[in-house]
Structures are given as structure tokens and as C-alpha cells.
Design a protein around this motif. Structure first.
Motif, PDB file in Angstrom:
ATOM      1  N   UNK A 195       2.688  -4.531   2.152  1.00  0.00           N
ATOM      2  CA  UNK A 195       4.138  -4.541   2.302  1.00  0.00           C
ATOM      3  C   UNK A 195       4.850  -4.139   1.028  1.00  0.00           C
ATOM      4  N   UNK A 196       4.281  -4.530  -0.113  1.00  0.00           N
ATOM      5  CA  UNK A 196       4.927  -4.182  -1.381  1.00  0.00           C
ATOM      6  C   UNK A 196       4.963  -2.673  -1.597  1.00  0.00           C
ATOM      7  N   UNK A 197       4.023  -1.937  -0.980  1.00  0.00           N
ATOM      8  CA  UNK A 197       4.026  -0.474  -1.114  1.00  0.00           C
ATOM      9  C   UNK A 197       5.304   0.113  -0.539  1.00  0.00           C
ATOM     10  N   UNK A 198       5.751  -0.419   0.589  1.00  0.00           N
ATOM     11  CA  UNK A 198       7.017   0.019   1.166  1.00  0.00           C
ATOM     12  C   UNK A 198       8.164  -0.276   0.211  1.00  0.00           C
ATOM     13  N   UNK A 199       8.150  -1.476  -0.371  1.00  0.00           N
ATOM     14  CA  UNK A 199       9.203  -1.824  -1.314  1.00  0.00           C
ATOM     15  C   UNK A 199       9.188  -0.941  -2.548  1.00  0.00           C
ATOM     16  N   UNK A 200       7.997  -0.607  -3.042  1.00  0.00           N
ATOM     17  CA  UNK A 200       7.889   0.281  -4.198  1.00  0.00           C
ATOM     18  C   UNK A 200       8.516   1.637  -3.895  1.00  0.00           C
ATOM     19  N   UNK A 201       8.176   2.189  -2.752  1.00  0.00           N
ATOM     20  CA  UNK A 201       8.687   3.508  -2.409  1.00  0.00           C
ATOM     21  C   UNK A 201      10.191   3.488  -2.197  1.00  0.00           C
TER      22      UNK A 201
ATOM     23  N   UNK B 172      -3.291   9.139  -2.298  1.00  0.00           N
ATOM     24  CA  UNK B 172      -3.158  10.598  -2.172  1.00  0.00           C
ATOM     25  C   UNK B 172      -1.687  11.000  -2.204  1.00  0.00           C
ATOM     26  N   UNK B 173      -0.857  10.311  -1.416  1.00  0.00           N
ATOM     27  CA  UNK B 173       0.564  10.648  -1.363  1.00  0.00           C
ATOM     28  C   UNK B 173       1.265  10.446  -2.690  1.00  0.00           C
ATOM     29  N   UNK B 174       0.944   9.359  -3.381  1.00  0.00           N
ATOM     30  CA  UNK B 174       1.587   9.089  -4.666  1.00  0.00           C
ATOM     31  C   UNK B 174       1.192  10.121  -5.711  1.00  0.00           C
TER      32      UNK B 174
ATOM     33  N   UNK C 112       2.981   4.944 -11.280  1.00  0.00           N
ATOM     34  CA  UNK C 112       2.658   3.517 -11.364  1.00  0.00           C
ATOM     35  C   UNK C 112       2.544   2.858  -9.992  1.00  0.00           C
ATOM     36  N   UNK C 113       3.195   3.432  -8.971  1.00  0.00           N
ATOM     37  CA  UNK C 113       3.148   2.803  -7.655  1.00  0.00           C
ATOM     38  C   UNK C 113       1.761   2.920  -7.005  1.00  0.00           C
ATOM     39  N   UNK C 114       0.841   3.615  -7.647  1.00  0.00           N
ATOM     40  CA  UNK C 114      -0.542   3.671  -7.145  1.00  0.00           C
ATOM     41  C   UNK C 114      -1.319   2.392  -7.454  1.00  0.00           C
ATOM     42  N   UNK C 115      -0.888   1.636  -8.458  1.00  0.00           N
ATOM     43  CA  UNK C 115      -1.656   0.464  -8.903  1.00  0.00           C
ATOM     44  C   UNK C 115      -1.819  -0.583  -7.796  1.00  0.00           C
ATOM     45  N   UNK C 116      -0.738  -1.010  -7.096  1.00  0.00           N
ATOM     46  CA  UNK C 116      -0.952  -2.026  -6.055  1.00  0.00           C
ATOM     47  C   UNK C 116      -1.856  -1.554  -4.920  1.00  0.00           C
ATOM     48  N   UNK C 117      -1.821  -0.263  -4.592  1.00  0.00           N
ATOM     49  CA  UNK C 117      -2.705   0.248  -3.536  1.00  0.00           C
ATOM     50  C   UNK C 117      -4.164   0.122  -3.949  1.00  0.00           C
ATOM     51  N   UNK C 118      -4.446   0.350  -5.210  1.00  0.00           N
ATOM     52  CA  UNK C 118      -5.820   0.220  -5.709  1.00  0.00           C
ATOM     53  C   UNK C 118      -6.268  -1.241  -5.654  1.00  0.00           C
TER      54      UNK C 118
END
Length: 528
Positions: A17-23, A103-105, A188-194
Motif C-alpha cells: 500500500x505504501x507504494x501507492x502512497x509513494x507514487x 521495473x516501472x520505477x 528512492x521509491x524502489x526501496x520499499x518494493x525491495x
């Protein structure tokens, strides 16, 4: 080693969910920066991608397309996730989403032009659609009934944290020179996905998905590990396993499930509910605030750094005001939160529309600070009230529609259709998210303050719809919720009917106890 603490499981899962918030927040904070507007400039001050200091940025329709591209990808991702999660499992579907996000980030961070940026955001959307649909299902199928609202509502809290963290990262990056101002946040928004991808290796699979696939040993082990400290003989565990077996036996005779099953006569009523809870959530106008609050505050006279700081306060409010819903959602129930939230949203949007229309006026040609979307200007005390009402819109949404939109759809469907139902519900969210993201920038340009009236009318309409059609689900197991849709009962009467049934059952039990007591007295008298 498998993680069995439901709170820790939830904390890792809702990173999706935080990925949506990051974007969402990265666009909100980056849009007004001069670095972004000049690099992707389409305005009158020279060719695109120049380094001037007074650029207007992309055209309003193009900016709407950039913002909405993630929603378009999310719509497709949510629909596809229904098949993926049923085939590979809830956990695997979320892991696939995290890979797609990386990939998208990468594409966004390296974007050389607007088309490349749109493609990167679209791919990010595939991840967000998958995670936003399947994370609530995953945690719902792991959580005990009395904690289901809390752990599922945490999805929204993770979104708010993502918004807050990325807003301040983007704000800090705005002081960097050149392209680093927007490339750094997107990297930086790639970090939580990892973190999400790696953390899921230590998480259990959904026991209900395992039961559906006839993997009972694993299912029983996970249920007992999470709910009863590995005590398989616990009464609650035995009851839950029996309910799962009954549900699976009932569904064994069903044909292969498709999205068309959601529209069959015995399912279409609840399908319309899960679709509209997400549609109405978008029509609250919250994303007009979260995506474009810098435009709104710009029209209220705030510019530059003061605009970004004031805008960030809305993210703080969003985080703080989501907490009451996590604490009290299961006690208060879903319906009171939805109805109370929509009534308050109606009030704040109406006040904003009245003040903007009554005390505002057209901005100079080309918009304030060379931003065409800031086409209306309001000053003085009315402007301060508009800013306050914008904060109150966020404060009204955060503890009501925000968390409930993720909890409610996953509670209404039987096991065999739950993954696809969540996918369809979330796809509805993203379809309207796409429409509004694309609509709002041109709307600010063309109809200015009347945009507020549209959201006020929608907020009033959703109040009536929830009251008449949305049943209460809190406090019931996922299998018990199924019984609420047997027969035709008005939603607002379901709670009354349930209480009457409970009172009737208590009366019958009392009469039976009296009868048993009198029989014992007679038997005792005879024996004496």
C-alpha cells in the motif's frame, strides 16, 4: 523460519500500500517544482526540455495523462491480479507486483521524455493495482475476525505513510539543482518494493487459498501457528477448519470461476456494492486534494516553498486521522463510518465551493506563477477558510472512507470468488482514479471553482446509497458474512434484524432452561 505474528505479517504486507502512497505523493510534490516544469516544458517559453526559470510545464491535458497513467496501469493490474492470485497464491501475486514496481520505477527515474515517463508510471500502476487488490485479501484471510478491520485498515495507513514520507523526500529534493530534483525521489521509491519482495519469503501463504487447493496440512499448520500458538486442538481453530471444509465442499460442485460469476443473480447485489464503495471513494474528491493540493493552495495565494510546506500538512493529517479507524473500526462498524464521512465531506466541499465562487475571481492570464491550472484566485480570510476546509476534507476521509474501502470488499464474497471480487472492486477504484486524475487539471482550467460543486454533490449522493444498500459486516467471520446475503433484507435493517434474531434466540434459550428446570423439579418430586 516463518513469521506467525499477525501484526508483523500485516506490517510487511501493507508495504504494498505504501507504494501507492509513494507514487501519489511524488507527483503531488514534484508537479510545482521549476526543475520538473522546465525539463518537461511544453509551454511558450521555448522548446520542450529547456532550462529556463519560468516554465509552465506540460499542458494541462498532458499533465492529466502523466498523472492518470498510473491509474490506467492499476486498473489492468487489479483485473489481472484476480487470475494470478487464484493460480499462484496471494503471496506470490504480491511478490510479482513488487518486481513490476522495480521495473516501472527504473523507467521513471531514467525517463528522457514525457512518453517514457508515462510508460514507467503505467508499469508502476500494474504493481499498485495488484497489491491494492490482493494485500487486503491476504491479510483478511490470515486475521481472526475480531482483528480483521484493524489489519485490513492498515493498508490505508500504509498509503498515508507512503504519501507523507515521499512528500518530504520530494520537498527536500526540490532544493537540488537540475534533474536530480525529480530523479532522486523516483529512484528512492524502489526501496520499499525491495523490502516487500524479500520479506514475503518469510511469510505464510493464505490458509484459505491453501484449503481451496486441497493443501490441508499446510492450512491447519498456519491457522494454528497464527491464532493458537500451534495448538491444533484449540476450539476456535477446530471451528475455523470445519467452516473452511464446509465452504470448500459446497464449492467443489461449482464450475470454474470467472468474472462473469460475479454478475449472476445471487452475486450481482454484492458486486454492485464492492464496485460502488470504490467508485464513491474516488468521488469523495480525496485525490483532487492529494494529487493537486499544490494547485488548490496556489489558488488560495500560497506560492513556492510555503505552498509545499502547507501542502505537506495534509499528509500529516492523513496519517494521524487514520489511527482512530484502526482502533475503533470493528467496534463502530463499517456503515456508521461511511455515512459519517460522506456527510462531513458534503459540508466541507460545499463551503469551499461557496467561498471560491463568492469571494474569488479569475487569475491573471496563464495562471498564477505561470501555472495554467491555478486559474482562480481567492485572498484574505476566505482563502484561509478554503485551506482549512481542504485539511478538513482529508481529516474526514482518513478515518472513514480511506480504510473502509479496502476492508469492505474483501468481506462480502465466498472463498472461491474473493480474489476476483477484490480485483474487480479495485479495478473500479482505478478506473475512476484514472478519470479524475485526467479530469482535474483541465477542470481547474475550464470550470475553475465549480469543480468543488461536483464533489459536494457526489458526497451527498453516496450518503444516501450507503444508508440504503450497504450492509454491516463487522464482527462476523468471512463465512458468516455469506449468510447476510441469504434472502432479501434492506441494508439499514440488517443490524436491527440481527439484534431481533439474537433476542429471539436468547428468549428461546431462556424458555428451554425454564422448561428443563421444571422437568428436573418434577423428576425430583417423583423420586422423593
Amino acid at each position: 523460519m516463518m513469521i506467525t505474528n499477525i501484526y508483523l505479517i500485516t506490517a510487511i504486507a501493507v508495504i504494498g500500500g505504501s507504494l501507492f502512497g509513494f507514487d501519489l505523493s511524488s507527483m503531488s510534490a514534484i508537479l510545482p517544482t521549476n526543475q520538473f516544469r522546465c525539463y518537461f516544458n511544453q509551454g511558450p517559453n521555448g522548446p520542450p526540455f529547456n532550462n529556463l526559470t519560468d516554465c509552465s510545464g506540460p499542458r494541462s491535458t498532458v499533465q492529466g495523462g502523466i498523472t492518470a497513467s498510473m491509474s490506467g496501469g492499476s486498473f489492468i493490474g487489479a483485473l489481472i491480479s484476480g487470475f494470478v492470485t487464484d493460480m499462484f497464491g496471494r503471496k506470490s501475486a504480491i511478490q510479482m507486483g513488487s518486481i513490476i514496481w522495480l521495473i516501472g520505477s527504473t523507467l521513471c527515474c531514467a525517463s528522457q521524455n514525457i512518453p517514457m515517463l508515462i510508460v514507467g508510471r503505467f508499469i508502476n500502476g500494474l504493481c499498485v493495482g495488484t497489491c491494492s487488490a490482493q494485500v487486503p485479501v491476504y491479510v483478511a484471510e490470515l486475521a481472526p475476525p475480531h482483528l480483521r478491520g484493524v489489519v485490513m485498515g492498515t493498508q490505508q495507513w500504509a498509503i498515508t505513510w507512503g504519501v507523507l514520507i515521499m512528500f518530504y523526500i520530494s520537498y527536500g529534493s526540490s532544493f537540488l539543482a537540475g534533474q536530480a530534483a525529480f530523479r532522486l525521489p523516483w529512484g528512492l521509491q524502489m526501496i520499499p518494493a525491495l523490502i516487500l519482495f524479500l520479506g514475503l519469503f518469510f511469510m505464510p501463504e493464505s490458509p484459505r487459498w491453501l484449503a481451496k487447493n486441497d493443501r490441508w496440512d499446510e492450512c491447519c499448520h498456519i491457522l494454528s501457528s497464527i491464532h493458537a500458538n500451534n495448538n491444533l486442538d484449540d476450539g476456535f481453530i477446530q471451528m475455523e477448519i470445519q467452516q473452511l471444509k464446509d465452504a470448500c465442499e459446497l464449492e467443489c460442485s461449482k464450475t470454474d470461476d470467472t468474472y462473469l460469476d460475479l454478475f449472476r443473480p445471487h452475486m450481482i447485489w454484492r458486486t454492485h456494492i464492492i464496485v460502488f464503495v470504490q467508485i464513491w471513494c474516488q468521488l469523495t474528491g480525496i485525490n483532487a486534494i492529494l494529487y493537486y493540493i499544490t494547485y488548490i493552495f496556489g489558488m488560495a495565494g500560497l506560492i513556492g516553498s510555503s505552498n509545499l510546506v502547507a501542502s505537506s500538512i495534509s499528509s500529516v493529517i492523513n496519517v494521524v486521522m487514520t489511527i482512530p479507524a484502526l482502533l475503533f473500526m470493528d467496534r463502530i462498524g463499517r456503515r456508521p463510518l461511511l455515512i459519517g464521512g460522506s456527510i462531513s465531506l458534503t459540508i466541507w466541499w460545499t463551503i469551499c465551493a461557496g467561498l471560491m465562487g463568492g469571494y474569488g475571481g479569475p487569475a491573471p492570464p496563464g495562471g498564477l506563477d505561470h501555472i495554467p491550472e491555478e486559474s482562480w484566485l481567492i485572498t484574505g480570510a476566505p482563502a484561509k477558510v478554503v485551506i482549512a476546509c481542504s485539511y478538513l476534507i482529508v481529516a474526514s476521509f482518513a478515518p472513514t472512507w480511506g480504510p473502509v474501502e479496502w476492508v469492505y470488499p474483501s468481506e462480502l464474497f465466498p472463498l472461491r470468488l474473493r480474489g476476483k471480487a477484490a480485483g474487480l472492486s479495485t479495478a473500479s477504484n482505478w478506473a475512476f482514479n484514472f478519470a479524475l486524475s485526467y479530469f482535474i487539471p483541465p477542470s481547474f482550467v475550464n470550470i475553475t471553482w465549480k469543480t468543488y460543486i461536483i464533489f459536494a454533490v457526489f458526497a451527498f449522493a453516496m450518503t444516501l446509497h450507503v444508508f440504503l444498500a450497504f450492509p454491516e459486516t463487522s464482527g462476523r467471520t468471512l463465512e458468516e458474512v455469506e449468510d447476510a446475503f441469504k434472502g432479501v433484507t434492506l441494508a439499514w435493517r440488517m443490524g436491527i434484524d440481527k439484534r431481533q434474531d439474537e433476542e429471539r434466540e436468547l428468549d428461546q434459550r431462556s424458555e428451554q432452561e425454564k422448561h428443563d428446570g421444571s422437568m428436573h423439579v418434577e423428576e425430583f418430586s417423583e423420586s422423593t
